[in-house]
Design a protein around this motif. Sequence first.
Motif, PDB file in Angstrom:
ATOM      1  N   PHE A 127       0.621  -1.004  -0.035  1.00  0.00           N
ATOM      2  CA  PHE A 127       0.034  -0.182  -0.096  1.00  0.00           C
ATOM      3  C   PHE A 127       0.765   0.881  -0.195  1.00  0.00           C
ATOM      4  N   LYS A 128      -0.018   1.908  -0.496  1.00  0.00           N
ATOM      5  CA  LYS A 128       1.075   3.141  -0.510  1.00  0.00           C
ATOM      6  C   LYS A 128       1.039   4.202   1.461  1.00  0.00           C
ATOM      7  N   ALA A 129       2.296   4.630   0.828  1.00  0.00           N
ATOM      8  CA  ALA A 129       2.480   5.598   2.182  1.00  0.00           C
ATOM      9  C   ALA A 129       2.805   6.606   2.321  1.00  0.00           C
ATOM     10  N   ASP A 130       2.027   7.192   1.584  1.00  0.00           N
ATOM     11  CA  ASP A 130       2.100   9.276   1.183  1.00  0.00           C
ATOM     12  C   ASP A 130       1.808   9.867   2.818  1.00  0.00           C
ATOM     13  N   GLY A 131       2.241  10.816   2.621  1.00  0.00           N
ATOM     14  CA  GLY A 131       2.263  11.997   3.973  1.00  0.00           C
ATOM     15  C   GLY A 131       3.067  11.800   5.212  1.00  0.00           C
ATOM     16  N   VAL A 132       3.362  10.337   4.798  1.00  0.00           N
ATOM     17  CA  VAL A 132       4.308  10.067   6.309  1.00  0.00           C
ATOM     18  C   VAL A 132       5.526   9.542   5.949  1.00  0.00           C
ATOM     19  N   THR A 133       6.674   9.513   6.782  1.00  0.00           N
ATOM     20  CA  THR A 133       7.986   8.763   6.304  1.00  0.00           C
ATOM     21  C   THR A 133       8.041   8.169   6.355  1.00  0.00           C
ATOM     22  N   LEU A 134       9.707   7.415   6.253  1.00  0.00           N
ATOM     23  CA  LEU A 134       9.594   5.597   5.808  1.00  0.00           C
ATOM     24  C   LEU A 134       9.430   5.352   7.574  1.00  0.00           C
ATOM     25  N   ASP A 135      10.125   6.045   8.336  1.00  0.00           N
ATOM     26  CA  ASP A 135       9.476   5.598   9.895  1.00  0.00           C
ATOM     27  C   ASP A 135       8.374   5.287  10.289  1.00  0.00           C
ATOM     28  N   GLN A 136       8.077   6.429   9.650  1.00  0.00           N
ATOM     29  CA  GLN A 136       6.627   5.796  10.020  1.00  0.00           C
ATOM     30  C   GLN A 136       5.798   4.838   9.623  1.00  0.00           C
ATOM     31  N   ALA A 137       6.066   4.775   8.323  1.00  0.00           N
ATOM     32  CA  ALA A 137       4.999   3.824   7.834  1.00  0.00           C
ATOM     33  C   ALA A 137       5.319   2.838   8.263  1.00  0.00           C
TER      34      ALA A 137
ATOM     35  N   PHE B 277      -5.062   4.063  20.983  1.00  0.00           N
ATOM     36  CA  PHE B 277      -6.030   4.489  19.953  1.00  0.00           C
ATOM     37  C   PHE B 277      -7.485   4.352  20.869  1.00  0.00           C
ATOM     38  N   ALA B 278      -6.958   3.860  22.197  1.00  0.00           N
ATOM     39  CA  ALA B 278      -8.508   4.285  22.745  1.00  0.00           C
ATOM     40  C   ALA B 278      -8.473   5.622  23.407  1.00  0.00           C
ATOM     41  N   LYS B 279      -7.554   6.252  23.784  1.00  0.00           N
ATOM     42  CA  LYS B 279      -7.236   7.554  24.124  1.00  0.00           C
ATOM     43  C   LYS B 279      -8.022   8.026  22.616  1.00  0.00           C
ATOM     44  N   LEU B 280      -7.691   8.050  21.541  1.00  0.00           N
ATOM     45  CA  LEU B 280      -7.958   8.624  20.387  1.00  0.00           C
ATOM     46  C   LEU B 280      -9.865   8.601  20.228  1.00  0.00           C
ATOM     47  N   ARG B 281      -9.905   7.512  20.594  1.00  0.00           N
ATOM     48  CA  ARG B 281     -12.169   7.151  21.011  1.00  0.00           C
ATOM     49  C   ARG B 281     -12.193   7.728  22.098  1.00  0.00           C
ATOM     50  N   GLY B 282     -11.431   8.319  22.810  1.00  0.00           N
ATOM     51  CA  GLY B 282     -12.407   8.483  24.038  1.00  0.00           C
ATOM     52  C   GLY B 282     -12.280   8.221  25.388  1.00  0.00           C
TER      53      GLY B 282
ATOM     54  N   ASP C 151      -7.894  -1.441   9.687  1.00  0.00           N
ATOM     55  CA  ASP C 151      -6.931  -0.799  11.177  1.00  0.00           C
ATOM     56  C   ASP C 151      -5.808  -0.080  10.418  1.00  0.00           C
ATOM     57  N   PHE C 152      -4.575  -0.813  10.205  1.00  0.00           N
ATOM     58  CA  PHE C 152      -3.750   0.169   9.021  1.00  0.00           C
ATOM     59  C   PHE C 152      -4.213   1.157   8.478  1.00  0.00           C
ATOM     60  N   GLU C 153      -5.219   1.671   8.190  1.00  0.00           N
ATOM     61  CA  GLU C 153      -5.470   2.752   7.158  1.00  0.00           C
ATOM     62  C   GLU C 153      -6.535   4.055   7.997  1.00  0.00           C
ATOM     63  N   THR C 154      -6.984   3.296   9.446  1.00  0.00           N
ATOM     64  CA  THR C 154      -7.292   4.239  11.125  1.00  0.00           C
ATOM     65  C   THR C 154      -5.396   4.575  10.883  1.00  0.00           C
ATOM     66  N   VAL C 155      -5.212   4.064  11.451  1.00  0.00           N
ATOM     67  CA  VAL C 155      -3.247   4.406  11.692  1.00  0.00           C
ATOM     68  C   VAL C 155      -2.569   5.131  10.792  1.00  0.00           C
ATOM     69  N   LEU C 156      -2.873   5.211   9.714  1.00  0.00           N
ATOM     70  CA  LEU C 156      -2.045   6.115   8.470  1.00  0.00           C
ATOM     71  C   LEU C 156      -2.736   7.928   8.777  1.00  0.00           C
ATOM     72  N   LYS C 157      -4.449   7.403   8.853  1.00  0.00           N
ATOM     73  CA  LYS C 157      -4.267   8.989   8.661  1.00  0.00           C
ATOM     74  C   LYS C 157      -3.739   9.662  10.494  1.00  0.00           C
ATOM     75  N   ALA C 158      -3.696   9.132  11.178  1.00  0.00           N
ATOM     76  CA  ALA C 158      -3.996   8.519  12.149  1.00  0.00           C
ATOM     77  C   ALA C 158      -2.095  10.093  12.658  1.00  0.00           C
ATOM     78  N   MET C 159      -1.736   9.154  11.809  1.00  0.00           N
ATOM     79  CA  MET C 159      -0.185   9.866  11.261  1.00  0.00           C
ATOM     80  C   MET C 159      -1.083  10.847  10.775  1.00  0.00           C
ATOM     81  N   ARG C 160      -0.659  11.521   9.481  1.00  0.00           N
ATOM     82  CA  ARG C 160      -1.069  12.173   9.129  1.00  0.00           C
ATOM     83  C   ARG C 160      -1.755  13.226   9.867  1.00  0.00           C
ATOM     84  N   ALA C 161      -2.451  13.314  10.249  1.00  0.00           N
ATOM     85  CA  ALA C 161      -3.402  13.981  10.969  1.00  0.00           C
ATOM     86  C   ALA C 161      -2.215  14.758  12.896  1.00  0.00           C
ATOM     87  N   GLY C 162      -0.873  13.592  12.810  1.00  0.00           N
ATOM     88  CA  GLY C 162      -0.248  14.123  13.919  1.00  0.00           C
ATOM     89  C   GLY C 162      -0.662  13.596  15.360  1.00  0.00           C
TER      90      GLY C 162
END
Length: 340
Positions: A128-138, A177-182, A291-302
């Motif tokens: 999958f593409k890892a646009d918008g994050v670094t190689l370390d993050q990916a 991710f539990a914290k991100l869900r409140g 789940d991978f997409e959930t992580v990628l979105k959270a990474m992109r959002a900082g």
Amino acid sequence: MKTVICEQPGSLVLIDRPSPEPGIDDVLIRIKRVGVCGTDLHIYTGNQPFLSYPRVMGHELSGIVESAPAGARVAKGDQVYVMPYLACGKCIACRAKKPNCCMNIRVLGVHTDGGLVEQLAVPQEFVFKADGVTLDQAAMIEFLAIGAHAVARADVQPKQRALVVGAGPIGMAALIFAKLRGAEVTVLDGREDRLRFCETLLNADHVVRLDTTGAAADAKQLAELTGNEFFDIVFDATGNVKAMERGLEFVAHGGKYVLISIVSDRISFADPEFHKRETTLLASRNATPDDFETVLKAMRAGLIPTAALNTHTLKLSDLPSEFSKLLDPSAGVIKALVEC
């Protein structure tokens, strides 16, 4: 190409192998980063239940595409991550859109050789593409997805009380991710440094030190934090039989118990305790594409402090001499990344 192989427990060697010849459906990736996982440490120490030696470890992968089939979602030059659970796509789990627990699953670095190499050929559906994050993050997406999957399995809701038992990287991912869900999240662990990390850098609401004296001071503290009601959801990320059996004590009546970790053993609970709580018991294995997409979105959002999580960096050629140092608690390893 350079390859690091675990010949047997405690023995890593650097060898030279031919570069892979990609199949008609394969993406050829120049591996750039490999995250070191608890699974890799278990392989190195001889404590992984689904593996035979020798094995090339490594399943937390990022890299650059060198070639791809026509019509693939990725193309030469793309930065990518790999979903390392090679599912069959045909069994009952795959038909139910649960490839993470495929009956015929082959996990890179466990059932088949993984990514501690310079080049790797992977079927295109798992790249999958890892646009918008670094190689370390990916390279950190996979372990974070394990936690995201466990949180999704538990269907964590805002203001619920959650307990994470075990503050290794997977437990930290569940916390994030539990914290991100409140949720209001408490972390239980025996290492003071890990608890401080969870509190100061991952915003855990409460941290509790594991009581190893037998006095159950930790249980008393957990009771006090919850008005003696304990936790709507308990996540176990310890990989320890006694901890997994004990964790049921901390589940609230009507609550859920999620076992993320796995052990080569049987686990048991007192049936009256299990029943009087009407406990929902959930296994959580691997992660899904969502789940991978959930992580990628959270990474992109900082929203994930990846720089803080990445505490150590090693070179591929240095692994045979340096890998054992990652097992030393005094090294303070959270997530080590290998540069290929």
